[in-house]
Every structure is written in C-alpha cells, then in structure tokens.
Enzyme design. Structure first.
Site: not given
Length: 449
Positions: A86, A211, A262, A325, A352
């Site tokens: 990203f 990205a 999220k 993802s 994360e």
C-alpha cells in the site's frame, strides 16, 4: 518546530497550517426520514452527529483552498516510510501526480533493487513504478524538508519509527496509512503520534484500498481524516487522480477504527469461505460485523455515521470479499485447519487483524461491549476452540434488535457477552486439524489489507 499557522503561498512549497473553522451552522435543512433519521438522531443526542453546514459557505471555502493547493500540487514534497504494497502504491500515485516523492525502505539492498528495476518485487511484482519516484534508505534525508510524511509501516514498528524521525521533524505533517492497533496498549496510530510527537499536525487515511487494484488503475477511493482542513486538502491534491478519489472527514477516530476493526471480520469471512458457506451466511456475517464495528466505535468516541462510509462498510466489504486481502487469506488458512503460527508464516506478511482480535477482545471484555464475532474468533485462534461449535453458539445467542441506534436491545451487552464467553468455555479444543501441505491453496498476488 516550524510555524504551521502561516497561509499557503502559491510561489512556495506549501506548508500545512493549523486548524481553522470551515463554515457556519445552518439548522434550516429538513431532517431525513426513516432508518437514517434514527441513526442521526441517536448520534446527535450522544454528541457525535455531524453539524449541518451552510452548503454555499462550505463550497466557497473548499474551492478557495483547493485552488491554492491544486495549482501547486507538483511542488508538494512528500515522504513515504515503508515499502509494503500500500505504501508503494500511494508513493507511486503521488509521483505520477507530479509531487516530489521519496519512498524510504529500511533495507539498502531492497532500495537498490527498487531503483534499478523500478519495481517492488516482493510486494508488487510485475508492476512498474513511475520513473519520477525516488528511493532511499537514509531516514534523515528522506524526512527532512518535506511537507507531508506518510507512514506505512506495520503497527508493531509504528512507535519506533516515530521516535527515529523525531530529531528531524521541523514542521512536517504526518499521515498514517497503517491500519491496526499497537500490541498490549490498545493504542491506535493517532494515539501513538500524539504520544511521541504531540505538536505535529497529523491525519489518518483509510478505505477499501487493495494495492494491486490501484496499481492496475481500477477506480478506487479512500478517506483522509484530520482536524486540519488544509492538511486534508493537501492530501487530496497529492493523491487524487482520474482513477483514485480522495474523500475528506474530520472524524479521525471513526476512520481509523474502521480501518483497524474490519481486519477482524476479514479473518472471520475467510474462515467462513473455507467452510463454503452460502450467500445468506456471508450477508449475515458482514452486517453483524458492521454492527460490532459501529458499537465499538461509539464507545470509543467515534461518529457512528462514519461506519456507513468508505472507511467503514466500504473497507469492510472489500476486505471481506477479496482473496487479495491478507487477513482474508489468514482466515481461509485457519478455516482449512492450519494453526495461526503456520498461517502467519506462510503468508509472509503482516496481517494486522491477528493482533487486533486480541486487543479488541480484551478491551470489549473489560468495557462490557457486545462483540460476539470477535470473542468467537479469539476462542478459535487463541484458545483452540472448535470453530463449528463456537459458530453454533453464536447462532443460539440471546435475542437482539437489528440496528441498535434505532431500537434499544432487550438484553444488556454485558449480559450477552457473558453468555457467549461462558458457552465457549464448554467447547473442546479443535482436534480436526488437517494436513496443511496437502490442502494448501496458493495465493500469488500480494495485498495491502
């Protein structure tokens, strides 16, 4: 520190100024009806609703500021710290827009490779970077005399990075691109910025930003949140393009929490996909995840309406429905029987959501916030409970209303949370682990979430 209150001049490199009021309040607008009216009314009563502004005043003010900055966006001097997918995509976008852009990567050999090949082989293989993008492993020269510094390092390294750049801060603004929480402190990235560099002007950026899709020029959008209006405009001028829209918000807490929370539900959705659940199940999981996010956000001081936007439901949908993802991929590996350590090792990147699950589980338990999906994931990942058994208990939990900002619940959050936790203790450890090598699915493309 440099003076951050002087206005931006057209003939100089623009410096970001301190906060200033935008517009006057106008209460003459008609109130919206139905479900949205209930949410807005609840938000207003809790002091979280957005004030109604005079559209003509806002339009004139935004146009005036944007004209000053957009004419000089090429003179903006930007630094991007972190060579992940990203951070690289955003640095490339800024360079393509004509900004003086440098990306910093800790490893000298990686920097040489990126400069020579004009490519991030590890995270974005096959995608050429703009020839105007500069590369550096020298932190001091990268951040000195810049207008905005974008931090795109993992949450575990965020505080250390701020401490390392502190001696070189002379008025630059900071924008966090990191979506997560600091381990053991429950600190968001904005909290860490305020701890380490309390005088610095800052913002956070979040949204459905895979990205690879950005590098492919697929239409995408993000949100820049800051209390500083000029900083918001500067980021918009630096990154906005025909294929990438940058929206603005002043709800730093809400935008940042949307980006962090999220990730939890992307892991849940990845697990669900491994079990080949139906569309009804996916829809239920997605909407209940949004309910948890907004519930937790309100308790943390965020505006519940923020979770209806790009950084909330937008980011949630993208992360929960794409194999690009990282957190989705972690969940999918867990659902196919791999343990968490093996899954993280195989991913080879930072997910994360793994840390966020632990942080939010502990915080929600302490504060009595009803977060059944989060508690269930914690039981599966950290207590080795059987996923199907935990899922069954979720379905059998007590009655609740659909949208709590519209209709109150029949049972307290603390009571239902206690029921969930008590039930999961009765489930045995998961003994259905499978051979990961035989059942592995290879994902070739890298992601940013």
């Amino acid at each position: 520190m440099k003076d951050m209150t002087s206005p931006i001049k057209n003939n100089k490199s623009p410096k970001i100024v301190a906060n200033k009021p935008v517009a006057s309040i106008d209460d003459r607008h008609d109130k919206p009806g139905g479900l949205l009216a209930g949410i807005i009314e609840r938000a207003t009563k809790t002091g979280l609703g957005r004030k109604k502004l005079d559209p003509s005043t806002v339009e004139a003010d935004v146009a005036n500021n944007m004209e000053k900055i957009s004419k000089n966006s090429g003179k903006l001097r930007l630094a991007f710290l972190g060579g992940g997918s990203f951070g690289t995509a955003m640095a490339n976008l800024a360079a393509r827009n004509g900004c003086d852009t440098t990306i910093w990567v800790r490893d000298k050999r990686t920097v040489k490779s990126m400069a020579k090949l004009r490519m991030n082989k590890k995270y974005l293989p096959g995608y050429k970077l703009d020839e105007r993008l500069k590369y550096s492993h020298d932190l001091e020269s990268t951040v000195k005399d810049k207008d905005i510094i974008f931090l795109a390092v993992p949450s575990l390294a965020f505080r250390e990075t701020l401490k390392n750049i502190a001696p070189f801060m002379t008025g630059q603004s900071l924008v966090s691109l990191t979506k997560g929480m600091e381990k053991d402190t429950f600190a968001l990235m904005s909290d860490i910025i305020k701890d380490e560099l309390p005088e610095v002007n800052f913002g956070v950026m979040s949204g459905p930003n895979l990205a690879i899709e950005i590098m492919k020029n697929m239409p995408s959008a993000t949100v820049i949140a800051s209390e500083s209006e000029p900083l918001r405009h500067a980021v918009q001028a630096a990154l906005h393009s025909a294929f990438f829209r940058v929206f603005a918000s002043d709800d730093v807490r809400g935008v940042e929490l949307g980006g962090a929370l999220k990730n939890i539900y992307a892991i849940a959705m990845g697990m669900a996909a491994a079990y080949e659940v139906g569309e009804n199940t996916k829809a239920m999981l997605l909407t209940r995840a949004l309910a948890e996010m907004s519930r937790f956000g309100v308790e943390a001081g965020a505006n519940p309406l923020t979770f209806l936007g790009l950084s909330g439901v937008g980011d949630l949908y993208a992360t929960c429905s794409s194999e690009l993802s990282r957190n989705y991929r972690i969940g999918n590996m867990l659902g196919r029987g791999m343990n968490i350590d093996a899954a993280v090792k195989k991913l080879g990147q930072t997910a994360e959501g793994v840390n966020t699950i632990q942080q939010v589980h502990e915080k929600a338990t302490k504060e009595g916030i009803y977060m059944p999906i989060t508690h269930a994931l914690y039981a599966v990942i950290y207590e080795d409970k059987a996923a199907l058994g935990v899922a069954l208990q979720l379905m059998e939990a007590g009655f609740r209303s659909d949208v709590e900002f519209v209709m109150a619940h029949d049972h307290s959050n603390a009571s239902l949370t206690a029921q969930i936790q008590a039930a999961t203790k009765d489930f045995p450890a998961d003994t259905t682990k499978i051979d990961n090598d035989k059942n592995d699915k290879v994902y070739n493309e890298k992601s940013d979430l």
